[in-house]
Design a protein around this motif. Structure first.
Motif, PDB file in Angstrom:
ATOM      1  N   MET A 173     -71.177  37.477 -35.637  1.00 34.85           N
ATOM      2  CA  MET A 173     -72.306  36.899 -36.322  1.00 34.85           C
ATOM      3  C   MET A 173     -71.860  36.284 -37.630  1.00 34.85           C
ATOM      4  O   MET A 173     -71.133  36.893 -38.404  1.00 34.85           O
ATOM      5  CB  MET A 173     -73.361  37.947 -36.601  1.00 34.85           C
ATOM      6  N   ARG A 174     -72.355  35.111 -37.878  1.00 39.54           N
ATOM      7  CA  ARG A 174     -71.963  34.354 -39.051  1.00 39.54           C
ATOM      8  C   ARG A 174     -72.338  35.056 -40.355  1.00 39.54           C
ATOM      9  O   ARG A 174     -71.593  35.000 -41.332  1.00 39.54           O
ATOM     10  CB  ARG A 174     -72.623  32.982 -38.961  1.00 39.54           C
ATOM     11  N   THR A 175     -73.521  35.677 -40.383  1.00 38.13           N
ATOM     12  CA  THR A 175     -73.949  36.318 -41.631  1.00 38.13           C
ATOM     13  C   THR A 175     -73.129  37.552 -41.952  1.00 38.13           C
ATOM     14  O   THR A 175     -73.065  37.967 -43.106  1.00 38.13           O
ATOM     15  CB  THR A 175     -75.436  36.717 -41.560  1.00 38.13           C
ATOM     16  N   ILE A 176     -72.499  38.135 -40.962  1.00 39.91           N
ATOM     17  CA  ILE A 176     -71.678  39.326 -41.184  1.00 39.91           C
ATOM     18  C   ILE A 176     -70.223  38.943 -41.439  1.00 39.91           C
ATOM     19  O   ILE A 176     -69.606  39.394 -42.397  1.00 39.91           O
ATOM     20  CB  ILE A 176     -71.772  40.283 -39.979  1.00 39.91           C
ATOM     21  N   ALA A 177     -69.687  38.084 -40.571  1.00 40.48           N
ATOM     22  CA  ALA A 177     -68.266  37.748 -40.646  1.00 40.48           C
ATOM     23  C   ALA A 177     -67.985  36.478 -41.443  1.00 40.48           C
ATOM     24  O   ALA A 177     -66.831  36.154 -41.705  1.00 40.48           O
ATOM     25  CB  ALA A 177     -67.701  37.600 -39.238  1.00 40.48           C
ATOM     26  N   GLY A 178     -69.033  35.737 -41.800  1.00 38.23           N
ATOM     27  CA  GLY A 178     -68.832  34.492 -42.528  1.00 38.23           C
ATOM     28  C   GLY A 178     -68.604  33.323 -41.592  1.00 38.23           C
ATOM     29  O   GLY A 178     -68.533  33.471 -40.373  1.00 38.23           O
TER      30      GLY A 178
END
Length: 130
Positions: A1-6
């Protein structure tokens, strides 16, 4: 996930491919409808703008409106006449030049698609140059 891993290379590649496909300069891919609503509304409108919002809009639309810092006026659920009244109340806001005023009618009618008054909303938008 982008919000977690950037943001990763794969995210950027996907956005570049979509932008080329759509023949646009750039695009952003959101992980969910909630993120898309919250992110786009707050990115497009700002503190000098107006949002005319349905009372039963989804929380993500409400969050995006709040994050935008725009002035929010709420109309009764699916009451297009009340939405037009709200719009008329800010049409010529003295704080801005008429040519610079921006407003958006936000509605999230999702429960009964056949009852969506979208044509009437479109007429309001055209009538008020929105």
């Amino acid at each position: 996930m982008r919000t977690i891993a950037g943001t990763m290379k794969i995210h950027m590649e996907l956005e570049e491919k979509i932008a080329r496909f759509k023949n646009v300069e750039a695009c952003v891919v959101f992980q969910s409808g909630f993120a898309a609503n919250a992110g786009t509304v707050s990115a497009v409108l700002g503190k000098d703008d107006f949002i005319i919002s349905d009372a039963l809009n989804h929380a993500s639309i409400i969050d995006g409106a709040r994050l935008s810092k725009a002035k929010i006026l709420v109309f009764r659920h699916k009451d297009v006449a009340h939405a037009e009244e709200q719009l008329a109340s800010v049409k010529d806001d003295p704080g801005k030049e008429a040519a610079d005023q921006r407003w958006r009618l936000l509605h999230g009618w999702r429960h009964r698609p056949a009852a969506r008054p979208l044509r009437r909303c479109g007429k309001i938008r055209r009538h008020h140059d929105g």
